[in-house]
Design an enzyme around this catalytic site. Sequence first.
Site, mmCIF file in Angstrom:
data_model
loop_
_atom_site.group_PDB
_atom_site.id
_atom_site.type_symbol
_atom_site.label_atom_id
_atom_site.label_comp_id
_atom_site.label_asym_id
_atom_site.label_seq_id
_atom_site.Cartn_x
_atom_site.Cartn_y
_atom_site.Cartn_z
ATOM 1 N N HIS A 145 0.701 -1.110 -0.120
ATOM 2 C CA HIS A 145 -0.100 0.136 0.098
ATOM 3 C C HIS A 145 0.960 1.198 -0.184
ATOM 4 C CE1 HIS A 145 -3.386 2.614 0.928
ATOM 5 N NE2 HIS A 145 -4.120 1.643 0.556
ATOM 6 N N HIS A 146 0.502 2.337 -0.766
ATOM 7 C CA HIS A 146 1.140 3.550 -0.936
ATOM 8 C C HIS A 146 1.280 4.445 0.386
ATOM 9 C CE1 HIS A 146 3.496 6.266 -3.033
ATOM 10 N NE2 HIS A 146 2.712 6.433 -4.131
ATOM 11 N N ALA A 147 0.426 3.842 1.584
ATOM 12 C CA ALA A 147 0.415 4.341 2.829
ATOM 13 C C ALA A 147 1.636 4.080 3.323
ATOM 14 C CB ALA A 147 -0.820 4.199 3.344
#
Length: 495
Positions: A145-147
């Site tokens: 995930h880009h988070a």
Amino acid sequence: MQQLSPMDAAFVYMETPSTPMHIGSLAIYDPSTSPNGKLRFKEVLSFIESRLDGAWAFRRRLVRVPFDLDHPYWIEDPEFDLEYHVRHIALPEPGDWRQLCILAARLHSRPLDLNKPLWEFTVIEGLDNIEGLPKGCIAILSKIHHAAIDGMSGVEITTAVHDVTPDVPEREFDMEWKPDSKPADAELLIRAQINAVRQPFKMADIMARSIPGLAKASAGLVTRDLKLPVSGTAPNTLFNQPVSPHRVVDGVKFDLDEIKAVKAELDGVTVNDVVLSVFGGGLRKYLLSKNDLPKDDMTAMAPISVRSEDEKKDLGNQVSAMIVGLGTHIEDPVERLEYVHDKAQKSKNLTNAIGARNLSRMSGMTPGALMGLGARLYARAGLANAHAPAYNCVVTNVPGPPMDIYFAGARLVEQFGVGPIFDGMGLINIVYSSGGTLTLSFTADRDAVSDPENYAAALRESFDELKAAMAKRKKKPAKRKPPAKKAAKKKAKAS
């Protein structure tokens, strides 16, 4: 327990069933270099388990504040299950490149479970009919995930699961993992209230740090020492529409030395300039074939890492961005490269004047509750169509190792990036360099790019035309000035 930064939290808020916000790669390995000459799935599981302490992202999961009144937190997952995160699948015969791309796109389009650590590895076998690959190769499609990571912090995960020799050495890591207990909602709400009280002081600090850079940039624009690289909006194209839940991926591979040879022909031009101009040429060709090429130049958002040396192992995103023109309105490939170089230089100068880290800090000025609400409304109400796009696509560069690397003893042969798209921005282009190769890959909305092989071919043709034009330019003899005596006689006759 660690709270997400505003930028990391934005990737969580932006996620919808049609817009999963994970990044990753399609990495292809040759298992013949591994200790047993082949790689079994149970060996892959055992190897990854031995490297879990090498990256924080592996065992951390999100805990969201009730009603998203504040940004989420990371906790060490007390219920971590490795076999949930590592999967296994095989291509049907004949196992060609198109099949691999279709499978990768299907896997990439599925959202990650936000209640578990935000990553998955899928081992893919059956790659038996792909030109240029040894028989028996396997691929690993990664989704993170880009988070949790940006392009640079992803290097930590790459380093954890790769070695520089094929003999799978034992490694020790600094991290000592301990599971956390999930915090109670009451505790999270109390923390949210405390952060709300602190927010005005945080905003004042951000403004104080940013004012010198903004003043410098404003002065430069007034005196014309700095110039805006592009206008405030980009033209509408078929990529700048609401996106479906379905994806396509593809890519092409280049010899890095050939890219560098083109770069060397023009003073000041960088490898990134060459790559941007190749994407510009490829987009021009592809959109001409669709009768959708805009008259105005298309632009790309290019992320810039602001991660310092001591922040390399930190979770999350530490990036800013610049907007660059791609020269899609220019037919001549050399003129396009010169144009892209000029626009990229102006964008870098402006970003440097303001300060890339200052631009990154400004994302923290919006309170968590408002940012969450705004992101959800924007994504779910289709507001991307209510205004002209700020840019047409993303071009991001992920530097790889300059030497051969090995996963459980299997040598990395090729690697292609995959990335997220969202409403209003249905195309992301990813540049990955490793050893002596450079790959240009893309992820796009299937409704916008139903024929990804044609866009991939357009990228190849774009570079071939640029290389041929540079060679022709190099061979073209320079205009000779007339000898001084003859020039003087001509001048005398004229008078």
